[in-house]
Design an enzyme around this catalytic site. Sequence first.
Site, mmCIF file in Angstrom:
data_model
loop_
_atom_site.group_PDB
_atom_site.id
_atom_site.type_symbol
_atom_site.label_atom_id
_atom_site.label_comp_id
_atom_site.label_asym_id
_atom_site.label_seq_id
_atom_site.Cartn_x
_atom_site.Cartn_y
_atom_site.Cartn_z
ATOM 1 N N ASP A 64 0.824 -1.227 0.000
ATOM 2 C CA ASP A 64 0.000 0.000 0.000
ATOM 3 C C ASP A 64 0.854 1.271 0.000
ATOM 4 O O ASP A 64 0.678 2.155 0.846
ATOM 5 C CB ASP A 64 -0.913 0.018 1.229
ATOM 6 C CG ASP A 64 -1.653 -1.296 1.448
ATOM 7 O OD1 ASP A 64 -2.117 -1.886 0.463
ATOM 8 O OD2 ASP A 64 -1.778 -1.714 2.616
ATOM 9 N N GLU A 274 -11.448 0.337 -3.086
ATOM 10 C CA GLU A 274 -10.588 0.917 -2.056
ATOM 11 C C GLU A 274 -9.469 1.701 -2.727
ATOM 12 O O GLU A 274 -9.434 1.854 -3.941
ATOM 13 C CB GLU A 274 -10.005 -0.183 -1.156
ATOM 14 C CG GLU A 274 -9.111 -1.171 -1.883
ATOM 15 C CD GLU A 274 -8.661 -2.335 -1.016
ATOM 16 O OE1 GLU A 274 -9.130 -2.442 0.130
ATOM 17 O OE2 GLU A 274 -7.853 -3.149 -1.498
#
Length: 374
Positions: A64, A274
């Site tokens: 991420d 997301e």
Amino acid sequence: MTTARFALLAAAAFSLPTAACSQAPSGNTAAPTQTATPAAGDAAPAANVRYLSQPLVKEIYTADPSAHVFNGRIYVYPSHDIDAGIPDDDLGNQYAMRDYRVLSMDRIGGPVTIHDVALDVKDVPWASKQMWAPDAAYKNGTYFLYFPVKDKQGIFRIGVATSKSPTGPFKADPQPMQGTYSMDPAVFTDADGTSYLYVGGIWGGQLQNWATGTYNKDAGVTDLKQDDKPALMPRIARLDAGMKQIAEPLKEVQILDEQGKPVLGGDHDRRFFEASWVFKRGNTYYFTYSTGDTHKIAYATGTSPYGPFTYRGVVLNPVQGWTNHHSIVQVGDQWHLFYHDTQLSGKNHLRNVKTAPLTFNADGTIQTVEPLLK
């Protein structure tokens, strides 16, 4: 969805064989200030898999990545993956991260430093577990770390921590940011100095529980199961001058199809899942995001940081692994995509950060990046 079905989806999506590996990943050429070696015995892909890019670091597992350039140096704020021995499930309980480590480098392709722990969950008074994808920002001599973590009731909130150094250590505020929820905070600062906070993620990110603006623990396990209605949309709010609170209630960011209609919940190739990330190029705002169970990084464009944004295409095709999460930053004259896959471990919850150049066409569209070479 059962754990078995989760595993089958991942295998079907990527069709990449794995084989047992008896050694931990080898070290990077960087000189980290502190390292942690992944456990031996992880599964690794077969030798014939070819990757566009190699991991930035191999000493720890990272995912991420939120990349920024501060004072001419590149800083990457990733999740710090660990193996907590939790089986895979649709709500992401296997992603049991407990702290953050910042990566930095002078240039793309140069040595990467792994810095000491920037923030630990034990130092966040209101938090319980799962320190997921963070982001960072800078203003008036202070660096801000924005992070999602579950509170004592198991509800994701957005926290903020500050430091005088881009690598920390960061000191967390004693309470989460008021009025925030879900996960994947991303901060975009416009040319006029105004900053905006984007949040949201369905399934384990709990956005479906906030569909009405109030938390409902019974509002679907993964999403709202309304394929013929507008998809759940990410949220945005302008940050106040102090960068620690939102200056307005979170509101929806509309993602539209080519006909100007909201993308539907059943359109899994284009609907938001997301990983919001916003950047501006010229006069165009790019809203980029993960489609989740179709494993793509998609993008849409608009004329305001609030949107609406019109779907344009795919930034990054599926990587090896289940999740796909990214950031995009300009370094000098070149734009770069930061992303992750599971090259080092072959396991969905033990990922590694990579980077690749990003190319724009003359009309502003983005050339799709292929992370796996044929």
